[in-house]
Design a protein around this motif. Sequence first.
Motif, PDB file in Angstrom:
ATOM      1  N   VAL A 106      -5.846 -20.841  15.129  1.00 44.08           N
ATOM      2  CA  VAL A 106      -6.060 -20.693  13.690  1.00 44.08           C
ATOM      3  C   VAL A 106      -5.425 -19.376  13.243  1.00 44.08           C
ATOM      4  N   TYR A 119      -6.619 -29.234   3.864  1.00 44.88           N
ATOM      5  CA  TYR A 119      -7.040 -28.167   4.756  1.00 44.88           C
ATOM      6  C   TYR A 119      -7.239 -28.792   6.124  1.00 44.88           C
ATOM      7  N   GLN A 143      -7.698 -18.573   7.112  1.00 49.80           N
ATOM      8  CA  GLN A 143      -8.773 -19.350   6.511  1.00 49.80           C
ATOM      9  C   GLN A 143      -9.021 -18.846   5.097  1.00 49.80           C
ATOM     10  N   GLY A 170     -13.747 -20.210   4.489  1.00 48.28           N
ATOM     11  CA  GLY A 170     -14.224 -20.883   5.689  1.00 48.28           C
ATOM     12  C   GLY A 170     -13.438 -22.125   6.083  1.00 48.28           C
ATOM     13  N   ARG A 171     -12.397 -22.463   5.335  1.00 47.50           N
ATOM     14  CA  ARG A 171     -11.567 -23.622   5.658  1.00 47.50           C
ATOM     15  C   ARG A 171     -10.254 -23.145   6.276  1.00 47.50           C
ATOM     16  N   ILE A 172      -9.805 -23.835   7.315  1.00 46.00           N
ATOM     17  CA  ILE A 172      -8.561 -23.469   7.993  1.00 46.00           C
ATOM     18  C   ILE A 172      -7.375 -23.903   7.138  1.00 46.00           C
ATOM     19  N   GLN A 200      -5.195 -13.811   1.463  1.00 44.38           N
ATOM     20  CA  GLN A 200      -6.009 -13.747   2.678  1.00 44.38           C
ATOM     21  C   GLN A 200      -5.176 -13.247   3.841  1.00 44.38           C
TER      22      GLN A 200
END
Length: 191
Positions: free
Chosen positions: A148, A138, A151, A154-156, A121
């Motif tokens: 941030v 997470y 991710q 959708g999770r940091i 990512q």
Amino acid sequence: MSRIGILAVQGAFLEHEQVLSRLGVPYFELRQKRDLEESMDGLILPGGESTVMGKLLRELELMEPLRSRILAGLPVFGTCAGLILLAKQLAGGETTHLASMDICAVRNAYGRQLGSFAAEQEFGDFGRIPMTFIRAPYISAVSGKTEVLAQVDGRIVAAREDRQLVTAFHPELTEDLTVHRYFLDQLVASR
């Protein structure tokens, strides 16, 4: 040249040592209170068992001195369990440890060992990097000045607040040096 302390009471500290060696950065192992007398320009909190690490930090009388230094601006990089140690909040109201970063962490968010996985990512403005997750947490929420950085689904999984950097993944388990360079160049060198 910067000198980095690596918390070596439990967990995957050897892998961080190998990365720093590859980068030519001097380091030392932080195992007991007297090791705090060493000159330290930054600190790495490795992955491992956050509950055990927190207990050992208290027993070895390292918790408060490290927390004070971090709050005073010592650059710190926490991976996986290190993220949990730095979180001001833990989901489920669990006991916090160093509690210096404005994040809420969810422990073992992807399940047990079988929930381990790899992804690729974006990390900040540095492009896509490989990410290895092992019983990873997470970040469910950030506040204050926390930024941030990455991710997954959708999770940091990576964030920065001032001179604190955390990743839910283990960059030390890949050949990619982006995250360690980011820590050294953006947090340690700017001190």
